[in-house]
Design a protein around this motif. Structure first.
Motif, mmCIF file in Angstrom:
data_model
loop_
_atom_site.group_PDB
_atom_site.id
_atom_site.type_symbol
_atom_site.label_atom_id
_atom_site.label_comp_id
_atom_site.label_asym_id
_atom_site.label_seq_id
_atom_site.Cartn_x
_atom_site.Cartn_y
_atom_site.Cartn_z
ATOM 1 N N THR A 116 -18.037 2.062 -4.360
ATOM 2 C CA THR A 116 -18.242 3.340 -5.019
ATOM 3 C C THR A 116 -18.977 3.118 -6.311
ATOM 4 N N ARG A 117 -19.558 4.175 -6.833
ATOM 5 C CA ARG A 117 -20.273 4.070 -8.095
ATOM 6 C C ARG A 117 -19.335 3.581 -9.183
ATOM 7 N N GLN A 118 -19.766 2.566 -9.920
ATOM 8 C CA GLN A 118 -18.942 2.009 -10.971
ATOM 9 C C GLN A 118 -18.785 3.022 -12.102
ATOM 10 N N GLN A 119 -17.611 3.028 -12.708
ATOM 11 C CA GLN A 119 -17.361 3.931 -13.811
ATOM 12 C C GLN A 119 -18.244 3.623 -15.007
ATOM 13 N N SER A 120 -18.817 2.411 -15.005
ATOM 14 C CA SER A 120 -19.649 2.013 -16.141
ATOM 15 C C SER A 120 -20.882 2.894 -16.283
ATOM 16 N N ARG A 121 -21.283 3.607 -15.213
ATOM 17 C CA ARG A 121 -22.495 4.408 -15.323
ATOM 18 C C ARG A 121 -22.382 5.426 -16.457
ATOM 19 N N THR A 122 -21.149 5.878 -16.725
ATOM 20 C CA THR A 122 -20.978 6.880 -17.762
ATOM 21 C C THR A 122 -21.152 6.302 -19.151
ATOM 22 N N ARG A 123 -21.170 4.945 -19.245
ATOM 23 C CA ARG A 123 -21.295 4.311 -20.535
ATOM 24 C C ARG A 123 -22.734 4.016 -20.887
ATOM 25 N N GLU A 124 -23.648 4.353 -20.006
ATOM 26 C CA GLU A 124 -25.049 4.098 -20.285
ATOM 27 C C GLU A 124 -25.539 4.998 -21.410
ATOM 28 N N ALA A 125 -26.589 4.537 -22.071
ATOM 29 C CA ALA A 125 -27.149 5.318 -23.171
ATOM 30 C C ALA A 125 -27.643 6.651 -22.638
ATOM 31 N N PRO A 126 -27.517 7.730 -23.406
ATOM 32 C CA PRO A 126 -27.938 9.059 -22.934
ATOM 33 C C PRO A 126 -29.401 9.102 -22.524
ATOM 34 N N GLN A 127 -30.266 8.396 -23.269
ATOM 35 C CA GLN A 127 -31.698 8.437 -22.956
ATOM 36 C C GLN A 127 -32.087 7.125 -22.297
ATOM 37 N N GLN A 128 -31.707 6.962 -21.022
ATOM 38 C CA GLN A 128 -31.900 5.707 -20.320
ATOM 39 C C GLN A 128 -33.370 5.333 -20.208
ATOM 40 N N GLU A 129 -34.222 6.331 -20.040
ATOM 41 C CA GLU A 129 -35.626 6.038 -19.808
ATOM 42 C C GLU A 129 -36.276 5.338 -20.999
ATOM 43 N N LYS A 130 -35.654 5.433 -22.184
ATOM 44 C CA LYS A 130 -36.245 4.856 -23.379
ATOM 45 C C LYS A 130 -35.701 3.465 -23.700
ATOM 46 N N LEU A 131 -34.876 2.905 -22.823
ATOM 47 C CA LEU A 131 -34.350 1.571 -23.056
ATOM 48 C C LEU A 131 -35.495 0.568 -23.068
ATOM 49 N N GLN A 132 -35.559 -0.239 -24.140
ATOM 50 C CA GLN A 132 -36.681 -1.161 -24.296
ATOM 51 C C GLN A 132 -36.751 -2.177 -23.160
ATOM 52 N N CYS A 133 -35.584 -2.645 -22.712
ATOM 53 C CA CYS A 133 -35.577 -3.674 -21.659
ATOM 54 C C CYS A 133 -36.092 -3.154 -20.324
ATOM 55 N N LEU A 134 -36.200 -1.850 -20.193
ATOM 56 C CA LEU A 134 -36.687 -1.271 -18.940
ATOM 57 C C LEU A 134 -38.127 -0.799 -19.056
ATOM 58 N N GLY A 135 -38.864 -1.373 -19.995
ATOM 59 C CA GLY A 135 -40.278 -1.076 -20.117
ATOM 60 C C GLY A 135 -41.038 -1.553 -18.893
ATOM 61 N N PRO A 136 -42.258 -1.096 -18.713
ATOM 62 C CA PRO A 136 -43.022 -1.433 -17.491
ATOM 63 C C PRO A 136 -43.255 -2.920 -17.300
ATOM 64 N N ARG A 137 -43.247 -3.707 -18.377
ATOM 65 C CA ARG A 137 -43.477 -5.142 -18.247
ATOM 66 C C ARG A 137 -42.181 -5.946 -18.216
ATOM 67 N N GLY A 138 -41.059 -5.281 -18.373
ATOM 68 C CA GLY A 138 -39.787 -5.985 -18.421
ATOM 69 C C GLY A 138 -39.372 -6.528 -17.064
ATOM 70 N N MET A 139 -38.704 -7.699 -17.093
ATOM 71 C CA MET A 139 -38.264 -8.338 -15.858
ATOM 72 C C MET A 139 -37.232 -7.488 -15.127
ATOM 73 N N LEU A 140 -36.303 -6.898 -15.886
ATOM 74 C CA LEU A 140 -35.301 -6.056 -15.262
ATOM 75 C C LEU A 140 -35.930 -4.820 -14.636
ATOM 76 N N SER A 141 -36.940 -4.284 -15.303
ATOM 77 C CA SER A 141 -37.621 -3.111 -14.767
ATOM 78 C C SER A 141 -38.298 -3.434 -13.443
ATOM 79 N N ARG A 142 -38.978 -4.569 -13.367
ATOM 80 C CA ARG A 142 -39.639 -4.961 -12.109
ATOM 81 C C ARG A 142 -38.611 -5.187 -11.009
ATOM 82 N N MET A 143 -37.503 -5.827 -11.364
ATOM 83 C CA MET A 143 -36.464 -6.086 -10.372
ATOM 84 C C MET A 143 -35.903 -4.786 -9.820
ATOM 85 N N MET A 144 -35.572 -3.870 -10.710
ATOM 86 C CA MET A 144 -34.999 -2.595 -10.268
ATOM 87 C C MET A 144 -35.988 -1.798 -9.438
ATOM 88 N N ARG A 145 -37.253 -1.806 -9.830
ATOM 89 C CA ARG A 145 -38.266 -1.037 -9.111
ATOM 90 C C ARG A 145 -38.461 -1.566 -7.696
#
Length: 290
Positions: free
Chosen positions: A57-86
């Motif tokens: 099931t969806r982890q309860q941690s999702r509610t702890r994410e920052a309100p503006q997820q799209e602006k997280l620096q680590c998820l920029g277009p060149r970020g490794m985590l961003s490429r992995m998730m995409r």
């Protein structure tokens, strides 16, 4: 001339000591070779019951994410985590199947991400690297038309008799069926997802990251490993970096709250892929193939 062993030294000691020495040497050389092959520049991994377990099931941690997820620096277009998730997200096609080429591309990004987090990941990521390479050879091989999606691969391998009998390991894993290799990667993905989730959501006064990731390993991979490997992995977790250090390595240059939110979101993507793959493997009756 055959020299008998001294009577006070049981022969079984040698049977345990030699594999242990070989394992430790392999662990060292695997860590070195993976850094060269994976392209990482900084130094430094599924518990499936007899029947198909319920999807996560969806982890309860999702509610702890920052309100503006799209602006997280680590998820920029060149970020490794961003490429992995995409790439992992792209593997989930609208028909409810898993696109193998995108799934494997996601795994390569995950390997690049995990490698700098500590030597404990070296053995697991090398194993994953080898399995990804083996499955890619089938995805791009002469029978590539049958290896586009997970369900298509399973159906074809069963029809032509390529599936191994459950619990019977092939002599050479490089010649394993794609379905068996996929199951092994699936279990490793579960372990990685649990570890990242617990690093992201663990409380400061609670268990440290090493203890939590060791628990993830115990639930996800330990039941499928030999006693020797289990002991070596658990010992290695004693030197696992602390949570703060891991968050800085995973998301450098950001505050702790943002690093936690980023890891939680990445763990959520891995969970989505795990759930889809779990359902397809269970539907095909392949959860006990390896």
């Amino acid at each position: 001339m055959v020299v008998a062993l001294p009577p006070r030294i049981p022969r079984r000691w040698f049977r345990h000591a030699i594999p242990l020495a070989v394992f430790l040497l392999l662990l060292y050389f695997c860590a070195w070779s993976l850094r060269a092959r994976s392209g990482c520049q900084s130094g430094a991994q599924s518990c499936i019951s007899e029947g198909p377990p319920p999807l996560q099931t969806r982890q309860q941690s999702r509610t702890r994410e920052a309100p503006q997820q799209e602006k997280l620096q680590c998820l920029g277009p060149r970020g490794m985590l961003s490429r992995m998730m995409r790439t992992f997200s792209d593997s989930l096609n609208p028909e409810g199947d898993v696109e193998l080429s995108q799934y494997l591309a996601g795994w390569r990004e995950l390997i690049r991400f995990l490698t700098p987090l500590g030597s404990i990941f070296a053995f697991a990521t090398v194993e994953a690297f080898n399995k990804v390479t083996a499955l890619e050879a089938q995805v791009h091989g002469p029978d590539a038309v049958h290896y586009k999606t997970l369900a298509g691969m399973v159906e074809w391998e069963r029809r032509v008799g390529l599936l191994e009998r459950p619990g019977i390991a092939p002599r050479n894993y490089a010649t394993s069926s794609g379905s068996r290799t996929m199951l092994l990667l699936h279990r490793a993905l579960h372990c990685s997802q649990l570890c990242l989730h617990r690093v992201a959501t663990g409380m400061l006064e609670g268990p440290d990251a090493g203890e939590q990731c060791n628990d993830a390993y115990s639930k996800a991979l330990a039941p499928h490993h030999s006693w020797l490997v289990r002991q070596a992995v658990r010992f290695a977790f004693l030197s696992f970096p602390g949570r703060g250090r891991l968050l800085k390595l995973a998301c450098p240059g950001t505050r702790e709250a943002e690093a936690r939110a980023t890891l939680a979101r990445a763990a959520g993507t891995l969970e989505d892929v795990y759930n889809r793959t779990q359902g397809l493997l269970a539907q095909g009756g392949l959860l006990q193939l390896a």
